[in-house]
Design an enzyme around this catalytic site. Structure first.
Site: not given
Ligand SMILES: *Cc1c(COP(=O)(O)O)cnc(C)c1O
Length: 362
Positions: A100, A174, A198
């Protein structure tokens, strides 16, 4: 989603009752976002979240859309120029601890000079580089971390104190996949963002918590609907917000309060995580590669020593009512996501199944 919240939403689906229990003759999805009914829903969700997460008054709570991935662009569009002159391209530092943060780094490069201050990629994202070793730039506007790496199962158990590291940059986190699972030390944070899906509610809602003094530096090209200042000035109603998702998140916030708030959730999450990691570590059959100090309490990747048993493990789990255990394709193996809404009984069931599977296949 907590089962209790889904049941409440089902009961309120066709005709929403206000705080006095009076049915209003409309479904939440049918309300005007500017009507008094939705305003009550919005205000309660907003205020309950501030109380739950102990968000100081000098932070704005924004309910946006676009998910975590859109924020990967929206954050640099709003914050990268914080410490840059009008003619300069702004810059931001990234600490890469998994997929991420790596995605965030690449996306930000479209809007600013994005730099890698530290990366754990060489060691397969099994640990977090010590903050004292981060190569922080003198003029970065912010430092981005993913405080819980959902795919690799790596969590910051304390946030870096950038000031004490001699940095003037703002910390951006994030926290998509562990928001509301633990306290946040807001004194170290400039901005936090997370998709709701989540731990907070249904997909479609994106939470942004940003300190007021960071507003007003957006790039010219930033879309108005994504300009934090504009969104804040309109109490997240510059355009129609994701009303139903805000309502559902509001029910989750009230549920969290009934559970005893964030500290109670954190204690529950620690107990759940200990049970699962304890089982993995005690067995010679399962393993988790992440360093003890940064194992995620929310997302627990684990591997069977004999990967040829993966399908049998997943099929048996499915039959036992244990769903969605397949690891992310980039990592393989298994992953148990043990979010807030999962009661400890769910982890007990998983652990029992794992031990039984080990007995019959080990
Ligand atoms: C699930 C997640 C995202 C998700 O992004 P979407 O654009 O909402 O699909 C971003 N960062 C993290 C750490 C995640 O777990």
């Amino acid at each position: 989603m907590p089962a209790e919240v889904l049941a409440q939403a089902a009961d309120e689906m066709l005709d929403w009752p206000d705080s006095k229990g009076e049915r209003c003759g409309m479904a939440v999805m049918e309300m005007s976002h500017r009507g008094k009914e939705f305003l009550e829903i919005y205000t309660q969700a907003h205020d309950t979240l501030r109380e739950l997460l102990a968000i100081p008054e000098n932070f704005k709570i924004l309910f946006m859309q676009g998910g975590g991935l859109a924020e990967n662009a929206i954050v640099p569009m709003n914050l990268s120029a914080l410490r840059a002159s009008k003619t300069q391209r702004g810059s931001a530092d990234f600490v890469i601890t998994g997929s991420w943060s790596e995605k965030s780094f690449h996306e930000a490069g479209k809007y600013c000079d994005s730099r890698i201050a530290a990366s754990a990629k060489d060691t397969h994202f099994h640990s977090i580089p010590d903050a004292a070793s981060w190569d922080l730039s003198d003029h970065a506007s912010y430092v981005h971390i993913c405080s819980n790496e959902t795919i690799h199962g790596v969590e910051f158990h304390s946030l870096p104190d950038l000031q004490s590291l001699g940095s003037k940059a703002q910390l951006v986190i994030d926290f998509s996949s562990h928001v509301a699972s633990r306290r946040v030390d807001w004194s170290r944070v400039g901005l936090a963002f997370g998709g709701a899906q989540k731990n907070l509610g249904p997909a479609g809602l994106t939470l942004v918590v940003v300190r007021e003094d960071l507003l007003g530096h957006a790039l010219e090209a930033c879309p108005s609907a994504f300009n934090y200042q504009t969104v804040a000035d309109h109490q997240s109603m510059f355009n129609t917000p994701p009303t139903y998702a805000i309502y559902m998140a509001g029910l989750v916030f009230q549920w969290l309060k009934r559970q005893g708030g964030i500290d109670a959730m954190e204690a529950r999450n620690m107990a759940k995580a200990q049970l699962l990691y304890g089982t993995i570590d005690a067995s010679g059959f399962y393993s988790n590669p992440v360093a003890l100090a940064c194992r995620s309490r929310m997302n627990v990747p684990f591997f069977l020593h004999d990967a040829s048993l993966n399908d049998a493990f997943l099929n048996g789990a499915q039959s036992a009512g244990l769903l969605q255990l397949k690891g992310h394709k980039s990592v393989g193996g298994m992953r148990a996501s043990i979010y807030n809404a999962l009661p400890i009984e769910g982890v007990h069931a998983l652990v029992q199944y794992m031990q039984e599977f080990e007995r019959t296949h080990g």
